[in-house]
Design a protein around this motif. Structure first.
Motif, PDB file in Angstrom:
ATOM      1  N   UNK A 628      -7.003  -6.651   6.905  1.00  0.00           N
ATOM      2  CA  UNK A 628      -6.071  -6.450   5.717  1.00  0.00           C
ATOM      3  C   UNK A 628      -6.480  -4.897   5.033  1.00  0.00           C
ATOM      4  N   UNK A 629      -5.396  -4.286   4.861  1.00  0.00           N
ATOM      5  CA  UNK A 629      -5.325  -3.091   4.467  1.00  0.00           C
ATOM      6  C   UNK A 629      -4.752  -3.108   2.943  1.00  0.00           C
ATOM      7  N   UNK A 630      -5.566  -2.432   2.020  1.00  0.00           N
ATOM      8  CA  UNK A 630      -5.223  -2.465   0.715  1.00  0.00           C
ATOM      9  C   UNK A 630      -5.060  -0.907   0.087  1.00  0.00           C
ATOM     10  N   UNK A 631      -4.074  -0.878  -0.677  1.00  0.00           N
ATOM     11  CA  UNK A 631      -3.664   0.515  -1.534  1.00  0.00           C
ATOM     12  C   UNK A 631      -4.411   0.206  -2.746  1.00  0.00           C
ATOM     13  N   UNK A 632      -5.434   0.941  -3.114  1.00  0.00           N
ATOM     14  CA  UNK A 632      -5.862   0.752  -4.415  1.00  0.00           C
ATOM     15  C   UNK A 632      -5.372   1.529  -5.526  1.00  0.00           C
TER      16      UNK A 632
END
Length: 1282
Positions: A628-632
Motif C-alpha cells: 500500500x502506497x499512501x500520499x500523506x
C-alpha cells in the motif's frame, strides 16, 4: 578570582589604555611596507609592557606595583569617532570573512545535543565572536565625552630620506592636519611630543641619519629625539620564529613573511627605544605648564580646561594606571554634576566607568550592575546618537554577568542591544543563544529558537553560510522533539540555502526531511514540494534516496502472492485465509499411496539443504507483491517506474543438469552467481500512477523468473516527480518484525518468506466467470459461464470442482445450453411431473466431477454453464476450487488447484410467508394464505407463479387474478395477501370402499398468478436449476425424515416490472426470481408465531390424526309432532406409520341455541340446579312464539343431545381412514354448533404396551405418542316446517 584575569578584565586592560598619536611622512611608510607592515603595525608588538615592575601609590597613599601596561599607537587620521555607515560596513566585512573561514563546516553533520552539553565553552563559541565584539567596542571610541581614548602623547616620525627633515617635523604638527578633538577644544593641544628619525639601511649607511639626529637634538631637545634604523636584512629572507606581528596583521596572506627585512639588530634597537620612552612616561604624566591659559572656546560647555573635564581626565588616567579607587572617586564626583546639567551622554559614560571600576575592585556587585544598567538605559534614551555606546556598554555588561555565571541575564542583555540593523541583530541573537546553552540548567529550546531567529536575519542580509551554520546548530535541538513545524522550517530553509551555494547533495538531504509533512497546511505542502522539485531540476541529475518518505509505504500491508500447487484466479482469491481453502480442498485432493509424502516433499529432495524451507514458485509464472502506497499530503503527487528489486541466483548445476542429486547440489551450493534484476533472468513490471491528497492505493507489482534457481525479493523502488529514485528494502523491516515478536517462536525466519525456489515450468489452469454480478436482488436467477483455459501445450486432466455455497451457485449441464434463458426453464406439455430431473455426477461430498474425456490445453478454452441464485439478502463470499492433474507424469507437481473468489451482495426483494389452516369441511384439504411484501428500495415486481413441490400436493386459487393484484405489480413497500386451496394427493386417502373424497379432481401443482394476456409461460420447477437450488434450501433448513409427509414446500416465481426503469438492476436481459419456502405445516388453532420468509413455517400442530364432519347444514322439521333426529358421519384419517387408538367423547348442549361456542369448541356441562332454564325461541312459518318456562327446574333444557353413545372407540391402521356414524336429537328450531366433542388419540407402537415405554420418555417426546383435539366448528340450522 582576580577580576583582572577574567575575560572582561583582560578586555579592559587592552582597550582602556593610553593612546599615542602617530604623525609620519610617506617615506616612513614606504620603508615599513617592505616588511609587509605599516609603521604602527611594526611598533605595536613593542607597545605591550608585560614585564615591567613600576612602584606607584594610590590617592590614599597605598602602594601598588604596575606590572602590565600597554600603549595604543594610532595614526592622527584615525583619531575621530568612526562613521556609522563605515562601522556597519566594517562589521559586515568581519562577519563575511568569518563565514568564508568556516566554509568547511557546512558539509559536516550537525552536533548532537549530548556533545553540546559535554563540550567546553571555548569549543562551542565561534572564534570570531571575540574579534567582532572588539570591533563593536572600538566603533564607539574617540568620543568627546570620555578621555581614555584621547592621545596622551604625539610621536612625529620622519625618514632620513626626506628633504629637510627638521622642517618636516614642524610641518607634521600643523594645526590643519590635527584631529578635530584638538581643534574643537575637547582635548589639550599641548601634549607631549616625541621625535623619531627612521633610517632604511637599504638606502645607504647611517652617517647621514646621525647628522640629522644631532640637528634634531639641538632643535627639539636631547631626550625627545631618537633614531630608528630598520631593514638591515639585505636579501629580505629573514624569518622570525616567534612572529610578534601575527596578532596585529589580520589581512596578511599565508605566504607573506612579516618583518622579512628586520634582523635581530633592528628589533633590539626598537626595544632599546621602547625602554627610553617608557621611563619618560612616568615623569611627564599629567604635566601641565604654569602659564597655560584657561581657554573655553565657544561651543561645548565642557572643554578640556573645564573642572568637570579635568576630573574626568583624572579619573580615566587613574583607571589606566590601575588606581581604580581614585578613578571611582572622581567618577562619582562628577556624576551628579552631569546629571544636574542633563548632560546625559557624559552622565552615562561616567556611570559606565563606575560600573567597570566596581567590577575590577570586586566590590558591591549590586552597585556595579546598577551603574551599568543605568548607563545602558541612558544611552538608549539618546536614540541613534547613543546606539554605538549602548552596544559597547551592553557588551561590557554581558561579560560582567558571564563572569558571575549569570548567562540567562546575559542573554536578555544581548536581546536588548539588538538594533533595527539586521546583521547586528543576527550576531547578538546568536551570542544570546549560547548564553541559554551555558546557563544552569541548559535552556535548549531557547538556545535553538534564538539560533533560528539569528539565522533568519543572516539570510536577509545575504550571509547564507552563517544562516546555514545557525540553522544546523538549531537542528540538533529540534530533530529529536515533537516540534514538527519548526523542524520542517529549519530543514526546508537549510535545503534552500544549500541549493543557493550549489551544494545540491546537501540540499537534497534536508529537503527530503520535509516531504511527508502531513501536519502542514496545503499551501505549505505545495511550497515544499515545488522547491523540492526545483532543486532536483537545478542539480541536473537523478538522485537515489534510500527510505524516501514520499509516498509512505505501509509495510504492514505487504502481501506476497505466489503460486505453487495452489493457483489463484485473482488477487481477492489470494487474500482469503488459507485455512478456508484447505477446508474446501479436503474432499478434492486425493491421498497419495505409499509413504506420506506430497509434491513438496518430492521437490525438496532436489533442493540444497539450506533452501528446503523456502517457498516454491514456477518459472514463467509471476509472483505478485501487493503493498500500500499512501500520499500523506493534501496535494497530488505523481509516481512512476514502480518496480521490485530482486536477486536471482543460479547454481552451476542448474545450468548443466537440473536433475542433479541432493548431495551434488549441497557440495556446490556455495558456487553462486547473483543476477540483479537482469532482464535475461527475470521480468519486472513497472507501474505509473498518481495519488490524490490523502489517497491510499494498493499497488500490485510482479516479478516473473525466467529460469530455475533461487529468487529473493529485496525491496521496491520508484521514481518521484521524475527526478528522485526512492527505494525501500524489505529485509530491514522484516528483521524489526522478527525482534518485535518476543517470545513467539517462528518455524522459519521472516526473511525466508521473501525467498523462493524456482522450479521448471508446469501447466497452469486459468479461469473466470463471465459477467458475474456484484449485486442482485433476493431470488434472482441468472445463468453464468465458467471459462477455463490452459496456455501450456501439456494437457491437464481429471478435473474436479467444489463450490462453497451451493445454495447460491450451482453447476449446470453442459448438454443443456441456457443461451435462450428463461425459455429453457419453461414448462412444456411433454414435461412429466415426475419430480425427477437431469442430475449431474455429484458425489455426496458436493464435489463435481468433470467428464473423464475433458482435457484442456492450448488456446481452446473450456466453457461450462453455471447458475446463480441470490437465495437470501446478505453479503455472500463465494469460493470455488478446481482440482486438476498433469498429463505429463514426469512433472515435479502431480496436481494443482485453481482458486476463484467472488463477492455477491444480495439486496432485499420479496418477503414471502405462508400460513396453512385445515379445511373444516374437507379431510386433507387446507386453506393457504401467502403474504408477500416488496422490501426492495427501488424495484417493483410482478408475481407470476406459485408451485407446490412434489406430487403429494395440489394447489388452486380461491381468487381471480384481477382480484388478487389489481395493479398487476407490487410497488416498493407494497404488501398483498393471496389465498389458495391445498389438497393432498396421497393414495392413502382412499377408504375401504375405494372412494376418494376429491372436490377438485383437476387440481395441479402450479398456479398462474399473472393474467393470461401477459402470455407468461409456467416455469418447470422439477428440472435443474430450480430443483437443485430447492434441494439446497431444504438442506439449509435440515432433514425432517418422518415428518416430510406432513409438510409442503412452495416456490414462488416473480419477474421485475418491465416498465420500472429506476431499478438498480434495470437491464434489457430477461430476469427471473424464485422464492423458496420449505417444510410448511398446518397452522394450529393454538397460539403460535409466524416464521420468517423462505424458512419452515413453524407451528405447534404435530397431531397425526385428522378428521372431518359430514352431514346436512340445514334441516326442516315439524316440532309440534316430535323432536328431530339427524344422522352425521365423521371421517377419521391416521397419517402415522403405527396403529392409532381413537376415542370420541361427546357432550350435550346446555345453552341457548343461538349462542356460539367458544373459539376452541369446548362445551362444558354445568350441573348447577340453581340456574334458570333459558328461553327457547321456536320459529314456525316465519312466526316466533315464546315458550314459557317452568321455574324452578332441576336443570336447564338442552336444545339438542347426542343420541348415539357418549363415547366411541376406533382403531386405525397406519395411513388409513374410516367413517364413524353419529346422531343428534334436536328439540327446538335454531342454529347449533356441533363442536361439543373431544377426540382423544393414542399411538400404539408395541401393540398396546406403550405406556411403560412412555413413562421413560421426555415430555416433548410423550406429546407425540398421545393427545386430544377439540371438535371443529360445525353449524347446523334446524327450521320449523309448515
Amino acid at each position: 578570582m582576580d577580576p583582572a584575569s577574567t575575560p572582561l578584565g583582560k578586555m579592559l586592560l587592552e582597550e582602556i589604555t593610553p593612546v599615542v598619536m602617530v604623525l609620519r611622512t610617506d617615506s616612513v611608510e614606504e620603508a615599513c611596507v617592505k616588511n609587509g607592515l605599516s609603521f604602527v603595525e611594526m611598533l605595536s608588538p613593542f607597545c605591550n609592557f608585560s614585564n615591567i615592575d613600576v612602584p606607584l601609590r594610590t590617592s590614599s597613599d597605598q602602594p601598588y606595583r604596575l606590572r602590565k601596561f600597554k600603549l595604543r599607537l594610532v595614526y592622527e587620521s584615525d583619531v575621530h569617532q568612526p562613521n556609522v555607515e563605515v562601522a556597519k560596513e566594517r562589521l559586515k566585512q568581519v562577519i563575511t570573512k568569518a563565514g568564508e573561514k568556516e566554509n568547511s563546516e557546512l558539509s559536516s553533520d550537525p552536533p548532537q545535543v549530548s556533545n553540546l552539553l559535554d563540550s567546553s565553552k571555548s569549543e562551542l563559541l565561534p572564534s570570531w565572536f571575540e574579534y567582532l565584539n572588539k570591533e563593536l567596542i572600538r566603533a564607539a571610541s574617540f568620543s568627546e565625552h570620555e578621555t581614555f581614548d584621547h592621545p596622551v602623547a604625539c610621536l612625529l616620525v620622519v625618514s632620513s630620506m626626506d628633504e629637510q627633515p627638521i622642517n618636516r617635523f614642524v610641518d607634521l604638527f600643523n594645526t590643519n592636519k590635527l584631529p578635530s578633538l584638538l581643534n574643537d577644544g575637547a582635548m589639550d593641544p599641548k601634549i607631549l611630543k616625541h621625535y623619531l628619525l627612521v633610517h632604511d639601511n637599504h638606502d645607504g649607511s647611517s652617517e647621514k641619519a646621525l647628522k640629522i639626529l644631532s640637528e634634531m637634538k639641538s632643535t627639539f631637545g636631547t631626550n625627545e629625539c631618537h633614531l630608528l634604523c630598520i631593514n638591515s636584512s639585505q636579501d629580505a629572507t629573514m624569518e622570525h620564529q616567534d612572529d610578534p606581528w601575527a596578532s596585529y596583521k589580520n589581512d596578511a596572506s599565508p605566504v607573506q613573511h612579516l618583518g622579512c627585512c628586520l634582523d635581530v639588530d633592528d628589533t633590539s634597537a626598537v626595544s632599546a627605544t621602547r625602554r627610553g620612552f617608557r621611563n619618560q612616561i612616568k615623569n611627564l604624566w599629567w604635566r601641565k605648564g604654569k602659564d597655560d591659559p584657561n581657554e573655553m572656546p565657544s561651543g561645548s560647555m565642557y572643554t578640556f580646561s573645564s573642572i568637570e573635564s579635568q576630573i574626568r581626565v583624572l579619573g580615566d588616567h587613574a583607571f589606566m594606571l590601575h588606581d581604580y579607587e581614585l578613578a571611582l572617586a572622581n567618577y562619582s564626583l562628577i556624576s551628579t554634576d552631569y546629571k544636574l546639567d542633563k548632560a546625559w551622554k557624559r552622565y552615562a559614560g561616567v556611570q559606565e566607568m563606575m560600573a567597570l571600576a566596581y567590577f575590577l575592585l570586586d566590590q558591591s556587585r549590586k552597585e556595579a550592575e546598577y551603574c551599568m544598567e543605568n548607563a545602558f538605559n541612558t544611552y538608549l534614551k539618546l536614540g541613534s546618537s547613543g546606539q554605538q555606546n549602548a552596544t559597547r556598554c551592553g557588551l561590557w555588561w554581558i561579560e560582567m554577568l558571564k563572569t558571575r555565571d549569570q548567562y540567562k541575564e546575559a542573554a536578555s542583555v544581548y536581546f536588548r542591544i539588538c538594533s533595527e540593523e539586521l546583521l547586528h541583530s543576527a550576531v547578538m541573537l546568536e551570542q544570546a543563544s549560547y548564553c541559554y546553552l551555558f546557563s544552569k540548567p541548559p535552556m535548549l529550546y531557547k538556545y535553538g529558537f534564538h539560533l533560528v531567529l539569528s539565522g533568519d536575519r543572516y539570510r536577509k542580509t545575504d550571509q547564507v553560510k552563517h544562516a546555514i551554520r545557525t540553522y544546523r546548530s538549531a537542528l540538533s535541538v529540534y530533530k529529536e522533539t515533537t516540534w514538527s513545524y519548526i523542524r520542517d522550517h529549519v530543514h526546508f530553509h537549510i535545503g534552500q540555502w544549500y541549493a543557493l551555494l550549489g551544494l545540491h547533495d546537501l540540499a537534497v538531504k534536508h529537503m527530503l526531511q520535509v516531504l511527508a509533512c502531513s501536519h502542514q497546511s496545503k499551501a505549505t505542502q505545495e511550497l515544499f514540494l515545488r522547491d523540492f522539485v526545483q532543486i532536483f531540476q537545478e542539480a541536473g541529475k537523478t538522485f537515489e534516496v534510500p527510505g524516501l518518505q514520499l509516498p509512505v509505504i505501509d509495510i504492514s500491508s505487504l502481501k506476497v502472492v505466489f503460486e505453487d500447487q495452489r493457483t489463484y484466479a485473482s488477487y481477492p482469491a489470494a487474500s482469503v485465509k488459507e485455512s478456508l481453502w484447505r477446508s474446501l480442498e479436503e474432499d478434492l485432493i486425493p491421498s497419495l499411496p505409499g509413504a506420506r509424502t506430497n509434491w513438496l516433499d518430492v521437490q525438496t529432495k532436489l533442493m540444497p539443504k539450506r533452501l528446503r524451507e523456502s517457498n516454491v514458485c514456477v518459472a514463467g509464472e509471476a509472483i505478485k507483491v501487493v503493498v500500500e502506497f499512501t500520499n500523506p499530503l493534501q496535494v497530488p503527487i505523481s509516481i512512476s517506474n514502480v518496480s521490485l528489486i530482486c536477486e536471482l541466483s543460479q547454481s552451476e548445476e542448474d545450468k548443466s543438469d537440473t536433475n542433479a542429486s541432493t548431495s551434488e547440489l549441497e557440495n556446490d551450493e556455495d558456487h553462486q552467481r547473483v543476477v540483479m534484476s537482469d532482464s535475461a533472468s527475470v521480468i519486472l513490471s513497472e507501474i505509473d500512477y498518481s495519488l490524490g491528497g490523502g489517497e491510499k492505493k494498493l499497488v500490485e507489482l510482479t516479478v516473473t523468473p525466467k529460469m530455475e534457481g533461487t529468487l529473493k525479493l529485496v525491496g521496491v523502488r520508484w521514481k518521484f516527480s521524475g527526478c528522485v529514485v526512492g527505494f525501500y528494502t524489505f529485509e530491514s523491516i522484516l528483521l524489526v518484525k522478527k525482534i518485535a515478536r518476543g517470545k513467539r517462536k517462528a518455524k522459519q525466519s521472516p526473511l525466508n518468506d521473501l525467498k523462493f525456489v524456482v522450479v521448471k515450468p508446469v501447466p497452469k489452469l486459468e479461469g473466470h466467470i463471465h459477467a458475474f454480478p456484484e449485486k442482485a436482488h433476493a431470488g434472482h436467477l441468472q445463468p453464468l459461464i465458467l471459462e477455463l483455459k490452459n496456455q501450456s501445450d501439456c494437457s491437464i486432466k481429471n478435473l474436479k470442482m467444489k463450490i462453497s455455497h451451493p445454495r447460491f451457485l450451482s453447476i449446470g449441464n453442459k448438454e443443456v445450453p441456457h443461451v435462450d434463458f428463461p425459455a429453457c426453464l419453461e414448462k412444456r406439455p411433454d414435461n412429466k411431473q415426475s419430480g425427477t430431473h437431469a442430475n449431474l455426477k455429484k458425489p455426496s461430498e458436493g464435489v463435481f466431477l468433470f467428464p473423464e474425456d475433458v482435457a484442456i490445453k492450448g488456446d481452446k478454452p473450456l466453457l461450462w454453464p453455471l447458475w446463480l441464485h441470490a437465495a437470501v439478502p446478505e453479503s455472500v463470499p463465494l469460493y470455488i476450487i478446481i482440482y486438476y492433474e498433469m498429463e505429463d507424469t514426469s512433472s515435479v507437481m502431480k496436481y494443482r488447484t485453481l482458486r476463484l473468489h467472488y463477492n455477491l451482495q444480495v439486496l432485499p426483494s420479496l418477503d414471502v410467508s405462508f400460513k396453512i389452516s385445515p379445511c373444516p369441511s374437507r379431510l386433507q384439504e387446507f386453506l393457504v394464505r401467502m403474504d408477500v411484501v416488496n422490501k426492495s428500495s427501488a424495484q417493483s415486481f410482478q408475481v407470476s407463479q406459485l408451485s407446490s413441490v412434489g406430487d403429494n400436493w395440489g394447489i388452486s386459487r380461491l381468487q381471480t387474478i384481477d382480484g388478487i393484484i389489481p395493479s398487476q405489480s407490487l410497488a416498493v413497500g407494497q404488501a398483498f395477501s393471496f389465498f389458495f386451496m391445498l389438497k393432498s394427493r396421497r393414495q392413502s386417502l382412499v377408504d375401504a370402499a375405494g372412494h376418494v373424497p376429491d372436490l377438485f379432481p383437476d387440481i395441479g401443482s402450479d398456479v398462474r398468478l399473472c393474467p393470461e394476456s401477459l402470455k407468461e409461460p409456467l416455469v418447470n420447477i422439477t428440472h435443474s436449476p430450480l430443483s437443485d437450488f430447492h434441494d439446497s434450501e431444504r438442506s439449509q433448513h435440515g432433514i425432517r425424515n418422518q415428518e416430510d409427509d406432513n409438510t409442503v414446500d412452495f416456490i414462488l416465481i416473480s419477474r421485475p416490472l418491465k416498465s420500472d426503469r429506476n431499478s438498480e438492476e434495470a437491464s434489457d436481459q430477461p430476469q427471473l426470481f424464485s422464492h423458496h419456502a420449505c417444510y410448511c405445516r398446518q397452522y394450529s388453532l393454538l397460539p403460535s408465531s409466524n416464521a420468517d420468509n423462505l424458512s419452515e413455517q413453524k407451528t405447534a400442530s404435530t397431531s397425526p390424526i385428522s378428521w372431518t364432519m359430514n352431514g346436512p347444514r340445514t334441516k326442516y322439521h315439524n316440532f309440534s309432532s316430535s323432536f328431530c333426529e339427524i344422522s352425521l358421519r365423521m371421517t377419521i384419517h391416521n397419517s402415522s406409520d403405527v396403529i392409532a387408538s381413537i376415542s370420541i367423547n361427546t357432550a350435550d348442549s346446555a345453552g341457548q341455541s343461538d349462542a356460539l361456542p367458544s373459539p376452541r369448541g369446548w362445551q362444558p356441562v354445568v350441573a348447577d340446579t340453581k340456574v334458570a332454564s333459558p328461553k327457547v325461541s321456536v320459529a314456525v312459518a316465519g312466526n316466533s312464539a315464546e315458550l314459557p318456562s317452568s321455574e324452578p327446574v332441576a336443570s336447564p333444557v338442552s336444545p339438542f343431545i347426542w343420541s348415539g353413545s357418549s363415547c366411541s372407540n376406533v382403531q386405525l391402521e397406519p395411513s388409513s381412514s374410516t367413517d364413524v356414524p353419529m346422531q343428534i336429537c334436536v328439540f327446538s328450531p335454531g342454529t347449533y354448533d356441533l363442536s361439543s366433542y373431544v377426540l382423544n388419540w393414542n399411538l400404539r407402537k408395541d401393540g398396546g404396551g406403550n405406556q411403560l415405554e412412555a413413562k421413560e420418555k421426555k415430555p416433548e417426546e410423550m406429546r407425540k405418542l398421545w393427545g386430544s383435539c377439540s371438535g371443529y366448528p360445525y353449524f347446523l340450522t334446524v327450521l320449523q316446517s309448515v
